[in-house]
Write a protein that holds these residues in place. Structure first.
Motif, PDB file in Angstrom:
ATOM      1  N   ARG A  19       0.838  -1.209   0.000  1.00  0.00           N
ATOM      2  CA  ARG A  19       0.000   0.000   0.000  1.00  0.00           C
ATOM      3  C   ARG A  19       0.870   1.255   0.000  1.00  0.00           C
ATOM      4  O   ARG A  19       0.573   2.238  -0.672  1.00  0.00           O
ATOM      5  N   LEU A  20       1.968   1.193   0.748  1.00  0.00           N
ATOM      6  CA  LEU A  20       2.898   2.327   0.758  1.00  0.00           C
ATOM      7  C   LEU A  20       3.567   2.470  -0.618  1.00  0.00           C
ATOM      8  O   LEU A  20       3.729   3.573  -1.135  1.00  0.00           O
ATOM      9  N   GLU A  21       3.905   1.317  -1.206  1.00  0.00           N
ATOM     10  CA  GLU A  21       4.527   1.335  -2.532  1.00  0.00           C
ATOM     11  C   GLU A  21       3.592   1.949  -3.572  1.00  0.00           C
ATOM     12  O   GLU A  21       4.006   2.778  -4.386  1.00  0.00           O
ATOM     13  N   ASN A  22       2.316   1.547  -3.532  1.00  0.00           N
ATOM     14  CA  ASN A  22       1.349   2.083  -4.494  1.00  0.00           C
ATOM     15  C   ASN A  22       1.118   3.573  -4.272  1.00  0.00           C
ATOM     16  O   ASN A  22       0.969   4.327  -5.236  1.00  0.00           O
ATOM     17  N   SER A  23       1.080   3.994  -3.007  1.00  0.00           N
ATOM     18  CA  SER A  23       0.948   5.427  -2.733  1.00  0.00           C
ATOM     19  C   SER A  23       2.146   6.159  -3.309  1.00  0.00           C
ATOM     20  O   SER A  23       2.020   7.257  -3.861  1.00  0.00           O
ATOM     21  N   GLY A  24       3.320   5.539  -3.200  1.00  0.00           N
ATOM     22  CA  GLY A  24       4.538   6.122  -3.756  1.00  0.00           C
ATOM     23  C   GLY A  24       4.433   6.260  -5.270  1.00  0.00           C
ATOM     24  O   GLY A  24       4.778   7.292  -5.829  1.00  0.00           O
ATOM     25  N   LEU A  25       3.908   5.213  -5.938  1.00  0.00           N
ATOM     26  CA  LEU A  25       3.752   5.275  -7.395  1.00  0.00           C
ATOM     27  C   LEU A  25       2.871   6.460  -7.775  1.00  0.00           C
ATOM     28  O   LEU A  25       3.166   7.210  -8.699  1.00  0.00           O
ATOM     29  N   TYR A  26       1.780   6.633  -7.026  1.00  0.00           N
ATOM     30  CA  TYR A  26       0.866   7.746  -7.287  1.00  0.00           C
ATOM     31  C   TYR A  26       1.598   9.069  -7.111  1.00  0.00           C
ATOM     32  O   TYR A  26       1.530   9.961  -7.953  1.00  0.00           O
ATOM     33  N   TRP A  27       2.345   9.197  -6.026  1.00  0.00           N
ATOM     34  CA  TRP A  27       3.062  10.441  -5.736  1.00  0.00           C
ATOM     35  C   TRP A  27       4.085  10.756  -6.827  1.00  0.00           C
ATOM     36  O   TRP A  27       4.216  11.893  -7.264  1.00  0.00           O
ATOM     37  N   HIS A  28       4.804   9.725  -7.269  1.00  0.00           N
ATOM     38  CA  HIS A  28       5.805   9.942  -8.316  1.00  0.00           C
ATOM     39  C   HIS A  28       5.146  10.355  -9.634  1.00  0.00           C
ATOM     40  O   HIS A  28       5.667  11.167 -10.377  1.00  0.00           O
ATOM     41  N   LEU A  29       3.966   9.782  -9.922  1.00  0.00           N
ATOM     42  CA  LEU A  29       3.282  10.145 -11.165  1.00  0.00           C
ATOM     43  C   LEU A  29       2.862  11.607 -11.141  1.00  0.00           C
ATOM     44  O   LEU A  29       2.962  12.318 -12.139  1.00  0.00           O
ATOM     45  N   VAL A  30       2.391  12.073  -9.978  1.00  0.00           N
ATOM     46  CA  VAL A  30       2.025  13.481  -9.833  1.00  0.00           C
ATOM     47  C   VAL A  30       3.257  14.353 -10.079  1.00  0.00           C
ATOM     48  O   VAL A  30       3.177  15.420 -10.689  1.00  0.00           O
ATOM     49  N   ASP A  31       4.412  13.850  -9.675  1.00  0.00           N
ATOM     50  CA  ASP A  31       5.681  14.533  -9.920  1.00  0.00           C
ATOM     51  C   ASP A  31       6.003  14.556 -11.420  1.00  0.00           C
ATOM     52  O   ASP A  31       6.401  15.585 -11.964  1.00  0.00           O
ATOM     53  N   VAL A  32       5.798  13.425 -12.092  1.00  0.00           N
ATOM     54  CA  VAL A  32       6.048  13.346 -13.538  1.00  0.00           C
ATOM     55  C   VAL A  32       5.193  14.382 -14.271  1.00  0.00           C
ATOM     56  O   VAL A  32       5.673  15.086 -15.165  1.00  0.00           O
ATOM     57  N   VAL A  33       3.922  14.492 -13.879  1.00  0.00           N
ATOM     58  CA  VAL A  33       3.033  15.464 -14.530  1.00  0.00           C
ATOM     59  C   VAL A  33       3.573  16.878 -14.334  1.00  0.00           C
ATOM     60  O   VAL A  33       3.616  17.682 -15.268  1.00  0.00           O
ATOM     61  N   TRP A  34       4.052  17.179 -13.136  1.00  0.00           N
ATOM     62  CA  TRP A  34       4.594  18.519 -12.881  1.00  0.00           C
ATOM     63  C   TRP A  34       5.863  18.782 -13.703  1.00  0.00           C
ATOM     64  O   TRP A  34       6.098  19.892 -14.159  1.00  0.00           O
ATOM     65  N   VAL A  35       6.654  17.729 -13.896  1.00  0.00           N
ATOM     66  CA  VAL A  35       7.881  17.853 -14.700  1.00  0.00           C
ATOM     67  C   VAL A  35       7.548  18.393 -16.090  1.00  0.00           C
ATOM     68  O   VAL A  35       8.323  19.142 -16.681  1.00  0.00           O
ATOM     69  N   TYR A  36       6.357  18.055 -16.627  1.00  0.00           N
ATOM     70  CA  TYR A  36       5.934  18.598 -17.922  1.00  0.00           C
ATOM     71  C   TYR A  36       5.225  19.946 -17.767  1.00  0.00           C
ATOM     72  O   TYR A  36       5.377  20.833 -18.612  1.00  0.00           O
ATOM     73  N   LEU A  37       4.430  20.092 -16.704  1.00  0.00           N
ATOM     74  CA  LEU A  37       3.700  21.356 -16.503  1.00  0.00           C
ATOM     75  C   LEU A  37       4.662  22.524 -16.360  1.00  0.00           C
ATOM     76  O   LEU A  37       4.416  23.614 -16.866  1.00  0.00           O
ATOM     77  N   PHE A  38       5.772  22.291 -15.670  1.00  0.00           N
ATOM     78  CA  PHE A  38       6.727  23.360 -15.389  1.00  0.00           C
ATOM     79  C   PHE A  38       7.279  23.997 -16.675  1.00  0.00           C
ATOM     80  O   PHE A  38       7.116  25.204 -16.883  1.00  0.00           O
ATOM     81  N   PRO A  39       7.892  23.238 -17.592  1.00  0.00           N
ATOM     82  CA  PRO A  39       8.374  23.903 -18.810  1.00  0.00           C
ATOM     83  C   PRO A  39       7.237  24.455 -19.658  1.00  0.00           C
ATOM     84  O   PRO A  39       7.353  25.534 -20.225  1.00  0.00           O
TER      85      PRO A  39
END
Lengths: 203, 95
Positions: free
Chosen positions: A177-197
């Motif tokens: 469950r912690l791992e899956n929450s981590g996957l979700y958190w990292h994906l939100v980070d990936v989206v921001w990596v594109y939103l920023f530029p």
């Protein structure tokens, strides 16, 4: 107990796969919005160019660093629980939540400054500027808003994981469950990596 | 002992990934300041894709996942590429 452990092992793979499938739908959601942005950008390139120059690059960069660091602490919290270091895992989860909150507070000030200048959806000042600016800021609020909601959701999710870790429900044997929450958190980070530029850098 | 060694090995990988991500952020902000015009957008998206790949491969462990999962992600990315590509065939001609 032993049998339970074995059947859990199969569940781990399944639940991780399920989580990834959910993440694919999230990718498609944001891809659709990015497509909308790029289509309107090619129509109103001049307006998008000048409007993006009004965004604060500094605050965007700071938020990028905050979110990237929160991804590191998230990964470290899973690493800690895997080797049975419960306190360390809790500390890293707490840091992740804190970075998420810092991100949202920055976003609050950023949006607040724009709204104070009369730039918000359907604002008379913005509508006067014409369709291009209206589209740019409409997409800005839509994309950063939906992303912000995801950050907020992630904060709630990780807070729940902290409680479960505290109760030993998440432990070195059972941490999917912690791992899956981590996957979700990292994906939100990936989206921001594109939103920023896309919003702050490309002019 | 073996477990501990594995754990600190992973910590080193995570920290190295994080440092790369910070360096790429500095790079993309610097490049954006140089006003490369049309190439500026392309460079920004390329750097973002490298950053996204690092997060997916190491933070999200994709590097160590099964072929099935990797194929599924590639399928999703291919779908997105087709949707974006086909839309721009249209948008590029009309505007």
């Amino acid at each position: 107990m032993k049998e339970g452990h074995n059947s859990h092992k199969h569940d781990f793979e399944g639940s991780k796969l399920g989580m990834w499938m959910f993440l694919f739908t999230e990718l498609l959601l944001f891809a659709g919005l990015f497509l909308l942005y790029s289509a309107f950008r090619s129509k109103y390139s001049q307006e998008f160019h000048s409007a993006s120059a009004e965004l604060d690059r500094m605050i965007g960069t700071v938020n990028t660093l905050v979110l990237l660091t929160s991804s590191l602490t998230m990964a470290l919290s899973i690493n800690a629980i895997k080797s049975g270091r419960k306190q360390a895992s809790l500390l890293f989860q707490c840091l992740t939540v804190s970075f998420g909150l810092v991100f949202l507070v920055n976003k609050y000030f950023e949006w607040g400054a724009k709204i104070n200048h009369g730039i918000y959806p359907n604002a008379p000042e913005l509508l006067q500027r014409g369709k291009g600016d209206t589209m740019y800021y409409g997409l800005y609020y839509l994309l950063t808003g939906i992303h912000g909601l995801h950050v907020f959701g992630g904060i709630i999710l990780i807070t729940i994981m902290m409680i479960l870790t505290l109760k030993n429900s998440i432990n070195r044997e059972d941490y999917v469950r912690l791992e899956n929450s981590g996957l979700y958190w990292h994906l939100v980070d990936v989206v921001w990596v594109y939103l920023f530029p896309v919003f702050y850098l490309i002019r | 002992m073996n477990n501990n060694a594995k754990s600190s090995g992973r910590t080193a990988i995570y920290i190295a990934t994080w440092i790369c991500l910070l360096a790429l952020t500095a790079l993309t902000v610097t490049v954006a300041g140089m006003n490369l015009g049309k190439y500026g957008a392309l460079t920004s998206v390329l750097i973002a894709s490298v950053k996204a790949s690092l997060i997916l491969l190491f933070f999200m462990h994709l590097k160590y996942e099964t072929l099935l999962l990797k194929a599924m992600l590639l399928g999703t990315i291919a779908t997105i590429a087709v949707i974006i590509g086909l839309t721009f065939f249209d948008v590029g001609i009309r505007y």
